[in-house]
Scaffold this motif. Structure first.
Motif, short mmCIF file in Angstrom:
data_model
loop_
_atom_site.label_atom_id
_atom_site.label_comp_id
_atom_site.label_asym_id
_atom_site.label_seq_id
_atom_site.Cartn_x
_atom_site.Cartn_y
_atom_site.Cartn_z
N CYS A 112 -39.54 -15.26 9.90
CA CYS A 112 -39.63 -14.83 11.29
C CYS A 112 -40.70 -13.74 11.35
O CYS A 112 -41.29 -13.39 10.32
N HIS A 136 -40.65 -10.73 11.32
CA HIS A 136 -40.45 -9.53 10.50
C HIS A 136 -40.99 -9.67 9.08
O HIS A 136 -41.08 -8.69 8.34
N HIS A 179 -35.80 -17.44 6.57
CA HIS A 179 -34.48 -17.90 7.03
C HIS A 179 -34.31 -19.36 6.64
O HIS A 179 -35.14 -20.19 6.99
N CYS A 238 -31.23 -9.64 8.86
CA CYS A 238 -32.61 -9.49 9.32
C CYS A 238 -32.60 -8.83 10.69
O CYS A 238 -31.71 -9.07 11.51
N CYS A 262 -34.18 -9.52 13.16
CA CYS A 262 -34.38 -10.45 14.28
C CYS A 262 -33.08 -10.93 14.89
O CYS A 262 -33.07 -11.50 15.97
N ARG A 299 -31.13 -13.26 13.64
CA ARG A 299 -30.70 -14.59 13.17
C ARG A 299 -29.67 -14.39 12.06
O ARG A 299 -29.82 -13.50 11.21
ZN ZN Z 1 -35.52 -12.73 10.84
#
Ligand code: ZN
Ligand code: ADP
Length: 431
Positions: A249, A251, A256, A311, A313, A315
């Motif tokens: 992602c 980041h 993932h 993470c 994000c 997820r």
């Molecule tokens: Zn992520």
């Protein structure tokens, strides 16, 4: 606009995600009864869908290996009739005879969805123009990325492999903002730009999706700098469809792995037992969404680890670390275990080093030894012997520090080492 392509799936709480995996695993075991290979195995072991109550029950089943796929080549592992299949892909054959995977229409749709989700996670949007520089043959990096890009709604340029001049012309002409490009080719393209005096800042590119071959963080940074893009790691293998298995992602802290579509295990390659959480081992994958040719506990031979923690994000799907290489990539030289990636990591951290290198293993009559041929950037390939000598000594010392013995280091001119179309061949065995 959501930062997720499929918010419900991508942020599903772990307990729910695992319950979904168990449910899909039960269905998978039932469906695999249609595959002669698995049906025989289940019968012999007295296993069936009723044997699955939790994820831990997966370990009651045997591994599937590349050898099984080769022995069953081409149709032996099908779980549906051939008539139901619409596509056949093969692995690149990097480590020997290629293996084939067949897909139903439903499989192709699932794969395109995973791929679209992956690209979206890396910040690609439907307003982007994506150029795919992978070969469009049996290799899954061609059609796999292509279908995902179209599914996301991107204008997709199926440039195919090679012809760097044409690739760059397309990028300028069409205003390409995203490129799918393997890391060794990305570096080659960067050196082409340099050679032709093209400032990467004038390219419309903003994202490079790089994957399909092992590379280090140093290589990523080099690609980002030389092409003036953000580069995201993409992992997949033809046995698991192809690209779209695990993806970074925005980041950039690991990939993932889409756990609604795959169950991932990390095992000790020697014993087959699970590795303690966060430790490096071999990645084993089970397909949860495939009808045509599902695989149970497939040993990828790829070495990685789960990255602990969550993470930023949001997820919930676990991240895997960049792939260190294949279990079979390990070299044993002078009694020391060396992975080619350790060497790349050192080389790519040195500014004067160009994008290409070769590791040669040779026998000097007494024992095996390593020779590393390193390209030096043209602006550094000076006449000054002393400067070159000191660069060579610096590289040698850094390598020794990493691999614990002293390899021979040979400096060569920029663009003088052979470039392979497709995945780079970094190790040459001269023994
Ligand atoms: Zn992520
Ligand atoms: P082959 O195994 O013949 O090369 P594939 O084209 O299916 O055939 O390639 C899949 C393999 O490529 C993976 O098993 C892995 O070794 C390597 N690979 C794919 N993506 C990555 C990545 N992002 N980082 C490192 N290695 C990768």
């Amino acid at each position: 606009m959501s930062i997720y392509y499929n918010p419900i799936i991508e942020t599903m709480p772990r307990a729910e995600l695992e319950a979904l995996q168990v449910r899909k695993l039960k269905e998978l075991i039932a469906h695999l009864g249609n595959s002669r290979f698995y049906a025989e195995q289940f019968k012999e072991m007295g296993l069936g869908p009723e044997s699955v109550h939790s994820l831990a029950d997966l370990r009651k089943f045997r591994f599937t290996t590349k050898k099984h796929l080769r022995d069953a080549y081409p149709y032996g592992l099908l779980a549906v009739s051939k008539d139901e299949c619409v596509r056949l892909h093969a692995s690149s054959g990097t480590t020997g005879m290629a293996t084939v995977i067949l897909h139903t229409q439903e499989d192709i749709d699932h794969w395109a969805d995973l791929m679209a989700r992956s690209l979206y996670a890396a910040g690609v949007r439907r307003s982007d123009i994506l150029q795919n520089t992978s070969g469009y043959g049996m290799f899954t990096g061609g059609l796999g990325i292509h279908y995902g890009s179209e599914r996301l709604g991107c204008l997709t340029v199926p440039a195919g492999a090679g012809n760097t001049e044409r690739q760059i012309k397309f990028m300028f002409d069409f205003g390409v903002t995203v490129a799918h490009i393997i890391p060794s080719y990305a570096l080659y393209m960067a050196s082409y730009l340099e050679k032709h005096g093209i400032d990467p800042k004038t390219l419309p590119l903003r994202i490079a999706v790089i994957g399909a071959e092992p590379h280090t963080e140093e290589t990523r940074r080099k690609v980002e700098k030389l092409l003036d893009v953000k580069a995201y790691n993409s992992y997949g293998l033809s046995e698991m469809n192809g690209p779209g298995v695990a993806f970074e992602c925005v980041h950039q802290t690991g990939m993932h792995l889409w756990e609604d579509a795959y169950i991932a295990e990390i095992i000790d390659p020697e014993t087959g037992e699970p590795m303690p959480d966060g430790e490096v081992g071999e990645l084993v994958l089970t397909t949860l969404d495939r009808r045509g040719m599902p695989l149970l506990r497939y040993r990828t031979r790829d070495l990685t680890r789960f990255i602990p923690g969550q993470c930023a994000c949001g997820r919930t799907h676990r991240r895997i670390d960049r792939v260190l290489g294949r279990a079979d990539d390990m070299l044993i030289i002078k009694g020391v275990n060396v992975y080619p990636m350790q060497i790349e990591q050192v080389l790519m951290s040195i500014e004067e080093v160009g994008e290409n290198y070769v590791i040669e293993i040779y026998n000097d009559g007494i024992m095996d030894d390593l020779r590393v041929k390193v390209e030096v950037m043209s602006n550094h390939f000076v006449e000054d012997m002393r400067a070159l000598r000191s660069l060579q000594q610096r590289i040698t010392a850094k390598l020794k520090n990493e691999i614990l013995f002293t390899p021979k280091v040979e400096l060569v001119q920029h663009n003088s080492l052979p470039v392979s179309e497709g995945k780079a061949k970094r190790v040459v065995d001269l023994r």
